[in-house]
Design a protein around this motif. Structure first.
Motif, mmCIF file in Angstrom:
data_model
loop_
_atom_site.group_PDB
_atom_site.id
_atom_site.type_symbol
_atom_site.label_atom_id
_atom_site.label_comp_id
_atom_site.label_asym_id
_atom_site.label_seq_id
_atom_site.Cartn_x
_atom_site.Cartn_y
_atom_site.Cartn_z
ATOM 1 N N ALA A 74 0.833 -1.205 0.000
ATOM 2 C CA ALA A 74 0.000 0.000 0.000
ATOM 3 C C ALA A 74 0.870 1.258 0.000
ATOM 4 C CB ALA A 74 -0.935 -0.010 1.206
ATOM 5 N N ALA A 75 1.964 1.225 0.771
ATOM 6 C CA ALA A 75 2.866 2.381 0.827
ATOM 7 C C ALA A 75 3.532 2.612 -0.526
ATOM 8 C CB ALA A 75 3.916 2.169 1.913
ATOM 9 N N VAL A 76 3.902 1.530 -1.190
ATOM 10 C CA VAL A 76 4.510 1.648 -2.519
ATOM 11 C C VAL A 76 3.513 2.255 -3.502
ATOM 12 C CG1 VAL A 76 5.445 0.354 -4.476
ATOM 13 C CG2 VAL A 76 6.147 -0.229 -2.149
ATOM 14 N N LEU A 77 2.273 1.764 -3.479
ATOM 15 C CA LEU A 77 1.249 2.273 -4.390
ATOM 16 C C LEU A 77 1.007 3.761 -4.163
ATOM 17 C CD1 LEU A 77 -0.820 1.661 -6.586
ATOM 18 C CD2 LEU A 77 -2.440 1.012 -4.790
ATOM 19 N N ARG A 78 0.945 4.187 -2.882
ATOM 20 C CA ARG A 78 0.743 5.607 -2.581
ATOM 21 C C ARG A 78 1.924 6.455 -3.051
ATOM 22 N NH1 ARG A 78 -0.819 3.577 2.441
ATOM 23 N NH2 ARG A 78 1.171 4.259 3.335
#
Length: 202
Positions: A74-78
């Motif tokens: 999720a952090a990578v996607l954000r």
């Protein structure tokens, strides 16, 4: 590719032929390691004609980011607007930070053996034959396959590097792989390896 050309052709000696030095404490100087100088001092003339380059693209850096411990999908996607690639199938080795196709190899915890691949693309004007020379880090053996290869302009070859702990220690060891071509090109890939006796996150 430009970064690779600059890094693999950098000088590790000064104009007098002496090793580049680093200040360790006070006025004490010691030969510089990759942690002090990176790959060395930029040699602009040689960087214009590196012979071989290691090309890492967006998806390669995305996989690298997704392999960092503590970084979730999720952090990578954000952060970058793209999801992590699907994990390797059952029986496949996990992705590791050392798998990034960078013009250096760093392994922060080597237990037993690890294979690292590097993909080399010829940007030279002629066919060239390269021979690999290795200076292994302390406590580590290094096997490079193929130890000699011929490559044509525009072609890519896989260099398989197997690192094996021979003497676990408590510090990083430094070495290098130098590929010397018969058309006068020299490609240097620094090695920084911590030969560990126990497993930890990379």
């Amino acid at each position: 590719m430009i970064m690779s050309a600059i890094m693999t052709t950098a000088d590790v000696a000064d104009s007098s032929g002496h090793p580049l030095m680093a200040r360790v404490e006070g006025d004490v100087l010691e030969p510089a390691t990759p942690f002090d100088m990176g790959t060395g001092a930029i040699n602009a003339e040689r960087a214009m004609d590196p012979g071989l380059v290691l090309d890492a693209r967006f998806t390669d850096y995305l996989q690298f980011l997704c392999s960092v411990p503590g970084v979730d999908d999720a952090a990578v996607l954000r952060s970058v607007g793209a999801p992590c690639p699907a994990p390797p199938g059952r029986g496949s080795p996990p992705r590791l930070g050392s798998d990034l196709n960078a013009p250096s190899v760093t392994v922060s915890s080597l237990v037993g053996s690890r294979r690292v691949n590097r993909f080399l693309t010829s940007v030279g004007a002629q066919n060239e034959t390269y021979t690999a020379y290795v200076r292994a880090p302390d406590g580590v053996s290094v096997r490079v396959t193929p130890s000699q290869f011929k490559i044509v302009p525009g072609d890519t070859r896989t260099l398989r590097i197997v690192l094996t702990t021979t003497a676990p220690g408590n510090a990083f060891g430094f070495g290098e792989i130098v590929l010397r071509g018969n058309k006068k090109h020299t490609v240097r890939i620094p090695l920084a390896v911590f030969p560990s006796g126990r497993r930890s996150h990379e």
